[in-house]
Design an enzyme around this catalytic site. Structure first.
Site, PDB file in Angstrom:
ATOM      1  N   ARG A  29       0.814  -1.212   0.000  1.00  0.00           N
ATOM      2  CA  ARG A  29       0.000   0.000   0.000  1.00  0.00           C
ATOM      3  C   ARG A  29       0.844   1.257   0.000  1.00  0.00           C
ATOM      4  O   ARG A  29       0.315   2.346   0.069  1.00  0.00           O
ATOM      5  CB  ARG A  29      -0.855  -0.025   1.260  1.00  0.00           C
ATOM      6  CG  ARG A  29      -2.294   0.347   1.050  1.00  0.00           C
ATOM      7  CD  ARG A  29      -2.946   0.156   2.400  1.00  0.00           C
ATOM      8  NE  ARG A  29      -4.290   0.587   2.419  1.00  0.00           N
ATOM      9  CZ  ARG A  29      -5.338  -0.213   2.263  1.00  0.00           C
ATOM     10  NH1 ARG A  29      -5.190  -1.488   2.019  1.00  0.00           N
ATOM     11  NH2 ARG A  29      -6.544   0.267   2.357  1.00  0.00           N
ATOM     12  N   ARG A  56     -22.163  -0.095   2.232  1.00  0.00           N
ATOM     13  CA  ARG A  56     -21.558  -1.429   2.443  1.00  0.00           C
ATOM     14  C   ARG A  56     -22.001  -2.070   3.755  1.00  0.00           C
ATOM     15  O   ARG A  56     -22.027  -1.444   4.803  1.00  0.00           O
ATOM     16  CB  ARG A  56     -20.033  -1.317   2.454  1.00  0.00           C
ATOM     17  CG  ARG A  56     -19.398  -2.647   2.882  1.00  0.00           C
ATOM     18  CD  ARG A  56     -17.959  -2.730   2.599  1.00  0.00           C
ATOM     19  NE  ARG A  56     -17.201  -1.611   3.067  1.00  0.00           N
ATOM     20  CZ  ARG A  56     -15.956  -1.384   2.701  1.00  0.00           C
ATOM     21  NH1 ARG A  56     -15.345  -2.193   1.874  1.00  0.00           N
ATOM     22  NH2 ARG A  56     -15.303  -0.344   3.170  1.00  0.00           N
ATOM     23  N   ARG A  84     -18.662  -1.120   8.896  1.00  0.00           N
ATOM     24  CA  ARG A  84     -17.320  -0.917   9.442  1.00  0.00           C
ATOM     25  C   ARG A  84     -17.205   0.446  10.115  1.00  0.00           C
ATOM     26  O   ARG A  84     -17.757   1.416   9.636  1.00  0.00           O
ATOM     27  CB  ARG A  84     -16.281  -1.016   8.316  1.00  0.00           C
ATOM     28  CG  ARG A  84     -15.734  -2.403   8.174  1.00  0.00           C
ATOM     29  CD  ARG A  84     -14.938  -2.615   6.923  1.00  0.00           C
ATOM     30  NE  ARG A  84     -13.930  -1.612   6.623  1.00  0.00           N
ATOM     31  CZ  ARG A  84     -13.100  -1.682   5.576  1.00  0.00           C
ATOM     32  NH1 ARG A  84     -13.177  -2.727   4.761  1.00  0.00           N
ATOM     33  NH2 ARG A  84     -12.225  -0.738   5.336  1.00  0.00           N
TER      34      ARG A  84
HETATM   35  P1  AP5 Z   1      -8.924  -2.320   3.761  1.00  0.00           P
HETATM   36  O1  AP5 Z   1      -9.778  -3.250   4.499  1.00  0.00           O
HETATM   37  O2  AP5 Z   1      -7.928  -2.854   2.794  1.00  0.00           O
HETATM   38  O3  AP5 Z   1      -9.866  -1.238   3.070  1.00  0.00           O
HETATM   39  P2  AP5 Z   1      -9.776  -0.396   1.724  1.00  0.00           P
HETATM   40  O4  AP5 Z   1      -8.551  -0.558   0.884  1.00  0.00           O
HETATM   41  O5  AP5 Z   1     -10.086   0.980   2.167  1.00  0.00           O
HETATM   42  O6  AP5 Z   1     -10.824  -1.033   0.838  1.00  0.00           O
HETATM   43  P3  AP5 Z   1     -12.270  -1.400   1.248  1.00  0.00           P
HETATM   44  O7  AP5 Z   1     -12.297  -2.671   2.029  1.00  0.00           O
HETATM   45  O8  AP5 Z   1     -12.936  -0.210   1.890  1.00  0.00           O
HETATM   46  O9  AP5 Z   1     -12.960  -1.544  -0.172  1.00  0.00           O
HETATM   47  P4  AP5 Z   1     -12.902  -2.681  -1.257  1.00  0.00           P
HETATM   48  O10 AP5 Z   1     -12.161  -2.146  -2.444  1.00  0.00           O
HETATM   49  O11 AP5 Z   1     -12.445  -4.000  -0.704  1.00  0.00           O
HETATM   50  O12 AP5 Z   1     -14.448  -2.725  -1.639  1.00  0.00           O
HETATM   51  P5  AP5 Z   1     -15.586  -3.834  -1.341  1.00  0.00           P
HETATM   52  O13 AP5 Z   1     -15.343  -5.043  -2.182  1.00  0.00           O
HETATM   53  O14 AP5 Z   1     -15.784  -4.035   0.119  1.00  0.00           O
HETATM   54  O15 AP5 Z   1      -8.113  -1.396   4.768  1.00  0.00           O
HETATM   55  C1  AP5 Z   1      -8.735  -0.765   5.853  1.00  0.00           C
HETATM   56  C2  AP5 Z   1      -7.684  -0.069   6.714  1.00  0.00           C
HETATM   57  O16 AP5 Z   1      -6.735  -1.052   7.226  1.00  0.00           O
HETATM   58  C3  AP5 Z   1      -6.809   0.958   5.974  1.00  0.00           C
HETATM   59  O17 AP5 Z   1      -7.428   2.236   5.924  1.00  0.00           O
HETATM   60  C4  AP5 Z   1      -5.544   0.953   6.858  1.00  0.00           C
HETATM   61  O18 AP5 Z   1      -5.749   1.678   8.032  1.00  0.00           O
HETATM   62  C5  AP5 Z   1      -5.420  -0.537   7.246  1.00  0.00           C
HETATM   63  N1  AP5 Z   1      -4.583  -1.291   6.286  1.00  0.00           N
HETATM   64  C6  AP5 Z   1      -4.978  -2.330   5.492  1.00  0.00           C
HETATM   65  N2  AP5 Z   1      -3.944  -2.783   4.746  1.00  0.00           N
HETATM   66  C7  AP5 Z   1      -2.870  -1.993   5.073  1.00  0.00           C
HETATM   67  C8  AP5 Z   1      -1.521  -1.948   4.630  1.00  0.00           C
HETATM   68  N3  AP5 Z   1      -1.064  -2.776   3.687  1.00  0.00           N
HETATM   69  N4  AP5 Z   1      -0.697  -1.027   5.190  1.00  0.00           N
HETATM   70  C9  AP5 Z   1      -1.138  -0.179   6.141  1.00  0.00           C
HETATM   71  N5  AP5 Z   1      -2.415  -0.150   6.602  1.00  0.00           N
HETATM   72  C10 AP5 Z   1      -3.272  -1.056   6.068  1.00  0.00           C
HETATM   73  O19 AP5 Z   1     -16.849  -3.065  -1.978  1.00  0.00           O
HETATM   74  C11 AP5 Z   1     -17.342  -1.877  -1.392  1.00  0.00           C
HETATM   75  C12 AP5 Z   1     -18.885  -1.822  -1.550  1.00  0.00           C
HETATM   76  O20 AP5 Z   1     -19.202  -1.710  -2.943  1.00  0.00           O
HETATM   77  C13 AP5 Z   1     -19.633  -3.071  -1.045  1.00  0.00           C
HETATM   78  O21 AP5 Z   1     -20.837  -2.683  -0.447  1.00  0.00           O
HETATM   79  C14 AP5 Z   1     -19.906  -3.877  -2.322  1.00  0.00           C
HETATM   80  O22 AP5 Z   1     -21.105  -4.645  -2.222  1.00  0.00           O
HETATM   81  C15 AP5 Z   1     -20.066  -2.755  -3.350  1.00  0.00           C
HETATM   82  N6  AP5 Z   1     -19.627  -3.162  -4.701  1.00  0.00           N
HETATM   83  C16 AP5 Z   1     -18.515  -3.892  -5.028  1.00  0.00           C
HETATM   84  N7  AP5 Z   1     -18.438  -4.057  -6.367  1.00  0.00           N
HETATM   85  C17 AP5 Z   1     -19.512  -3.402  -6.893  1.00  0.00           C
HETATM   86  C18 AP5 Z   1     -19.987  -3.196  -8.234  1.00  0.00           C
HETATM   87  N8  AP5 Z   1     -19.342  -3.681  -9.300  1.00  0.00           N
HETATM   88  N9  AP5 Z   1     -21.118  -2.473  -8.389  1.00  0.00           N
HETATM   89  C19 AP5 Z   1     -21.783  -1.955  -7.325  1.00  0.00           C
HETATM   90  N10 AP5 Z   1     -21.404  -2.122  -6.055  1.00  0.00           N
HETATM   91  C20 AP5 Z   1     -20.267  -2.826  -5.822  1.00  0.00           C
END
Ligand code: AP5
Ligand code: ZN
Length: 217
Positions: free
Chosen positions: A88, A127, A161
């Site tokens: 990241r 979500r 979340r």
């Molecule tokens: P993390 O859990 O990795 O969160 P993120 O990168 O912010 O990504 P999200 O989980 O929010 O989104 P996603 O892309 O997975 O989307 P999703 O599939 O759920 O990290 C959280 C925190 O942890 C960070 O802020 C940091 O603090 C820490 N962290 C993690 N890794 C780290 C690292 N390597 N280094 C340092 N800190 C770290 O989908 C979202 C929504 O959209 C859902 O409701 C879904 O149903 C909907 N959706 C999905 N696809 C579609 C579509 N095609 N059409 C319509 N709706 C859709």
């Protein structure tokens, strides 16, 4: 195959990773899920990570890199993996390169999920996640469970979340632009990146991702 999934918060990394990992029969490794599991188990690592996550900041590399490497070794990294949310920043990308070199391995592909900012905010606001399985992901408008608040697949309770408030999402997006986007150029220089649109239905995005992975392999 060894694949990295990159994209802003809410792009659909977790949603896609669940399908892609199943199709490709490789483990899905999400550092966000690993941190959340540690938080719900009340471990010291979870306590440390929670503050950073709820503020929308990255958890420090000293904590994150060791945790990700331990997880890759659990499944024997040589069998392949799909990384979601790691690396990241440039420091993590360099650490991953060194780790892979040390095991005589290399990445096959980096998938960069592209999605406009207003779509991200709408996806995250709606979500809902299952408490039993982080791969069971819903949306309050687009992808509703049959019974409100209950996971279709396992009957688990659905929750929102803590870091999904609009204010924290804006912070996470800013961190994405400043810290994570540079890794796309880092990997582009290695010829590994395919950028795909994350708009459209979940199946459409999975199909695009599978085509990108097939042409990389
Ligand atoms: P993390 O859990 O990795 O969160 P993120 O990168 O912010 O990504 P999200 O989980 O929010 O989104 P996603 O892309 O997975 O989307 P999703 O599939 O759920 O990290 C959280 C925190 O942890 C960070 O802020 C940091 O603090 C820490 N962290 C993690 N890794 C780290 C690292 N390597 N280094 C340092 N800190 C770290 O989908 C979202 C929504 O959209 C859902 O409701 C879904 O149903 C909907 N959706 C999905 N696809 C579609 C579509 N095609 N059409 C319509 N709706 C859709
Ligand atoms: Zn479930």
């Amino acid at each position: 195959m060894r694949i990295v999934l990159v994209g802003p918060p809410g792009a659909g990394k977790g949603t896609q990773a669940a399908y892609l990992a199943e199709n490709l029969a490789i483990p899905h490794i999400s550092t966000g899920d690993l941190f959340r599991a540690n938080i719900s188990q009340g471990t010291p690592l979870g306590q440390q990570a929670k503050e950073y996550m709820n503020a929308g900041h990255l958890v420090p590399d000293e904590v994150t890199i060791g945790m990700a490497e331990d997880r890759m070794l659990q499944d024997d990294a040589s069998g392949g993996f799909l990384l979601d949310g790691f690396p990241r920043n440039i420091g993590q990308a360099k650490a991953l390169d060194a780790f892979l070199r040390g095991h005589d391995l290399r990445l096959d592909a980096v998938l960069d999920l592209e999605v406009p900012e207003d779509e991200v905010v709408a996806r995250i606001a709606g979500r809902r996640l299952c408490r039993n399985d982080s791969g069971h992901i819903y949306h309050a408008e687009d992808n509703l469970p049959k019974v409100p608040g209950v996971c279709d697949e396992c009957g688990g309770e659905l929750y929102q979340r803590e870091d999904d408030s609009e204010e924290t999402v804006r912070k996470r997006l800013a961190v994405y632009h400043s810290e994570t986007e540079p890794i796309v150029d880092y990997y582009r220089a290695q010829g590994l990146v395919t950028t795909i649109s994350a708009l459209g239905s979940v199946t459409e995005v999975t199909n695009r991702a599978m085509r990108a992975i097939e042409s990389a392999g």
